[in-house]
Design an enzyme around this catalytic site. Structure first.
Site, PDB file in Angstrom:
ATOM      1  N   PRO A 189       0.836  -1.211   0.000  1.00 17.25           N
ATOM      2  CA  PRO A 189       0.000   0.000   0.000  1.00 17.25           C
ATOM      3  C   PRO A 189       0.870   1.260   0.000  1.00 17.25           C
ATOM      4  CG  PRO A 189      -0.691  -1.544   1.712  1.00 17.25           C
ATOM      5  CD  PRO A 189       0.622  -2.032   1.207  1.00 17.25           C
ATOM      6  N   LYS A 190       0.357   2.321  -0.622  1.00 23.22           N
ATOM      7  CA  LYS A 190       1.039   3.616  -0.597  1.00 23.22           C
ATOM      8  C   LYS A 190       0.415   4.464   0.509  1.00 23.22           C
ATOM      9  CE  LYS A 190       2.485   7.536  -3.428  1.00 23.22           C
ATOM     10  NZ  LYS A 190       2.168   8.528  -2.379  1.00 23.22           N
ATOM     11  N   TRP A 191       1.183   4.694   1.550  1.00 19.64           N
ATOM     12  CA  TRP A 191       0.697   5.430   2.716  1.00 19.64           C
ATOM     13  C   TRP A 191       0.746   6.931   2.459  1.00 19.64           C
ATOM     14  CZ3 TRP A 191      -1.404   2.744   6.693  1.00 19.64           C
ATOM     15  CH2 TRP A 191      -1.204   1.363   6.666  1.00 19.64           C
TER      16      TRP A 191
END
Length: 350
Positions: A34-36
């Site tokens: 995931p891209k935080w």
């Protein structure tokens, strides 16, 4: 070679791609995560002292005392971590990331910092390991760095978390859709055989892209003093009030000059023919920055590309797509916006 906050590491970066890539598109395959949507942070722990460096190597340590305390207590030994500082908000079972609460943590007053550390505590999500003990891992492939990261912090409690990963591209594409509801920003793909490359765009990122028709409300003059620097945009709320939602920029020099002439008939003037003075609302980030703009009659509609909303505003600067002469300005409301389905942040964390 010793990694130290005295000579900060520049984080490796990602370049944008249009869709989640196939794993076999690079030699050795890809790992997806995931891209935080938070503050990129390099955490330096020498066994006693903690420093937190930002993407631009500015030290963030003083702003997050609850994290420095957690790193000192929980990390099993000296290490340098790459990850993201985020602030979760909401009731248990419906938490999501809160960008506004995170940015509010950057405050000059120590008393305010202490208060916010208790009222809106941050957490750290680790996604890479740059050194552990005496071992500097920059030249190691990501697959090895990830394995050692899991062994080092995989069992640590909140507020230190390990981001999840997968090599299943179908699952990564599912994450791209589902995790946005928890406030995440997209998906990152990392070559499994790639050593850590400070400052280089060796990773791939996929973000959400949508379009919206918005009302042109004004423009700011370019910092050079010539041409349009950015367009100011609005949408009508349920009460028929035109609300500022952000801006669009990134025009060529020639296009900036063309826009001045193109928009001249829309410029709002007083009875003496002078341009009406106007300023956008100041924030704690404005400082002494010039917030004046040239107001325009709210009659022209522009289609823009955006990734996500943060409250009533576009989260990032949007991209100009085209004029929409077929749309009435008053028809541009918040109802048209695509809102992600809510997704509990706990479902994203390992």
């Amino acid at each position: 070679m010793e990694l130290s906050p005295l000579d900060p590491v520049t984080p490796q970066l990602a370049k944008a791609v249009g869709s989640v890539p196939e794993p076999d598109s690079v030699p050795g395959g890809l790992s997806f995560e995931p891209k935080w949507d938070g503050f990129r942070a390099i955490v330096y722990f020498d066994g006693e002292n903690v420093e937190i460096g930002s993407r631009g190597s500015k030290m963030l340590t003083r702003y997050f005392p609850e994290l420095t305390d957690a790193f000192s207590r929980l990390l099993p030994g000296p290490c340098v971590l790459d990850g993201e500082i985020v602030v979760p908000q909401g009731a248990e079972g419906s938490q999501k990331l809160d960008w506004e609460a995170l940015t509010a943590r950057i405050h000059p007053a120590a008393s305010r910092i202490a208060l916010l550390a208790k009222s809106t505590p941050a957490m750290f999500v680790a996604f890479d390991l740059l050194s552990s003990g005496d071992d500097v891992l920059l030249d190691a492939p990501f697959s090895e760095r990830r394995e050692r990261l899991e062994a080092l912090i995989g069992a640590l409690p909140h507020p230190i978390h390990l981001t999840r990963t997968t090599t299943d591209v179908a699952l990564a594409r599912q994450w791209l859709v589902e995790f946005e509801g928890a406030g995440l920003d997209g998906v990152v793909a990392k070559p499994l055989l790639q050593p850590y490359a400070p400052g280089k765009r060796v990773m791939l990122k996929v973000k959400h892209h949508r379009t919206a028709d918005v009302v042109l409300t004004g423009y700011r003059v370019h910092k050079s003093g010539n041409g349009v620097g950015s367009l100011l945009l609005g949408l009508y709320n349920g009460d028929g009030v035109l609300v500022n939602v952000g801006g669009a920029s990134a025009f060529s020099n020639a296009r900036r000059l063309e826009l001045v002439d193109e928009l001249a008939p829309l410029v709002r003037r007083d009875a003496d023919g002078e341009i009406v003075a106007a300023e956008t609302e100041r924030s704690r980030f404005s400082g002494s920055k010039d917030v004046s703009f040239v107001p325009l009659e709210p009659s022209r509609v522009v289609e823009v590309q955006y990734d996500q909303m943060e409250g009533m505003r576009f989260r990032h600067t949007v991209q100009f797509a085209r004029w929409r002469p077929d749309r009435e300005a008053t028809s541009c409301t918040f109802d048209q916006l695509d809102r992600p389905i809510a997704y509990d942040l706990d479902g994203v964390l390992v």
